[in-house]
Design an enzyme around this catalytic site. Sequence first.
Site, short mmCIF file in Angstrom:
data_model
loop_
_atom_site.label_atom_id
_atom_site.label_comp_id
_atom_site.label_asym_id
_atom_site.label_seq_id
_atom_site.Cartn_x
_atom_site.Cartn_y
_atom_site.Cartn_z
N ASP A 23 -85.58 -32.47 -45.05
CA ASP A 23 -86.57 -32.68 -44.01
C ASP A 23 -86.13 -33.87 -43.16
OD1 ASP A 23 -89.01 -32.54 -42.58
OD2 ASP A 23 -89.93 -34.00 -43.93
N ASP A 25 -88.47 -36.07 -40.58
CA ASP A 25 -89.42 -37.18 -40.47
C ASP A 25 -89.85 -37.68 -41.86
OD1 ASP A 25 -90.13 -37.19 -37.44
OD2 ASP A 25 -90.24 -35.08 -38.04
#
Length: 464
Positions: A23, A25
């Site tokens: 991922d 953020d």
Amino acid sequence: MATDSQLSQPLLSFGDYDAVGVDLDHTLCKYKLDNLFPHIYESASKILVEEYGYDRYLLEEPFYNDRDSCFKGLIFDWRQGNFLKLAEDGAILEVCHGSTQLTEEEIKECYPNGWEHFAYLKETLDQKESYRYFENFFDMPLLVICTRIIDTMDKKAGKRLSKYNFMPDVFSACARMWNRKNFADGKDYFFPGIKHNPGKYLQPCSDRVRGWLQKMKEEGKTMFILTSSYVDFAEFLLENILGPDWMDYFNLCLTYARKPGFFQKSAEERPFLSIVDNKEGEPVKTLKTGGCYSQGNIYDLHSYLEEVTGKKEPKIMYFGDSLRSDTVPTSKFAHWTSVLILEEMEAEGLGPYPENHQNGDVGPTAKKSKYEGPSGTEKEYVTSKRWGSFFTHTQAGEHTSKMNTMWGYFIRTFAAMAVPQLDYIAGLPLDYKFPTFQSDRTGLAGFYPCPPACLTGDESKNGK
């Protein structure tokens, strides 16, 4: 997809996996929360005050002054104006009405039969019209906004209101603030602020993390980014944390994935879209190495991974920070091995480092990371004296070594392991064997490098 037996292994080694997803953020991209939280709060507050007519108190009072209201995992029963902390069995542990903590008698009066939506939430992790929960660093600052609105409304009325109707305005303000077009258009405060001063908000990846990404790709693992950020903002983040050659670390970049829907929608409902000049193009059925795509679905991604690895069921690992969007759906629907990035471990304080982790006959022992950790203000924003620990709940003077909160249940059930930051594991060899939450009956073995101090009885000590 991976089989269930692959998910229940007691020890975990990165070297055993064919593909690794990350991922963006709050996982690969570490935000400076001491600046991000006030920025989110102020961006949303400006819209609410200037365009929806809310009290200017929202803008005049600094975020810091009510930081104790900011706590991951709270359930917001917004029609009653109540914030709830729940146990793994649905028991109500604490309730605040706005900033006012309710007594046990008041809690029983509000919820004589407990909180009615618990079973549905535990099964689905869905947000509903009647409640909202806050489980990631983008939405946590909104807790302070909601708390202040409730307090202000009660103060003006001279009493606690019977019903509150402001949440649709907060939803609308957030939709405005996080509109994917705003990064390019420079509108509505949030994206322009980060775009104009990235160094204030973004922490570049360390050389250790860069080397870790590069080593995994060199050893033949298919590396991919899977993020819900839109392509232009995602590329902006990657350029700032990894440099202009960021794509060299990955085989595939998947943006605007809109997780968890990415793992639940069919290929027909959510096809991948090509990207042309940082904008979405036509639907794409077949993914190509070196490509960058938008939206998409787990089925077409798995087809690509099967092709490039030459395996019908490649072993896939994924790193993410959101239990709702990353950990639960990757484990429950995709049957990947999920590693949770959990900054609360470090913010609340790590317990004593073990002399070694179970690692066979050879290999390095667990080491204290050289990562400097969260700032003092970041710790204050992530922790809360009012709400206690994210992991456990006890009465004054008591101690328990069990994760007994609702979110503790999701951690040990769906994550293979949890680490405060990628830096804690990036310096280890890829064949290092990590314990998982399934390694023993304590439900704590998956915390690396060690469980939080609140679960070991060493709150006065800090392993950093």
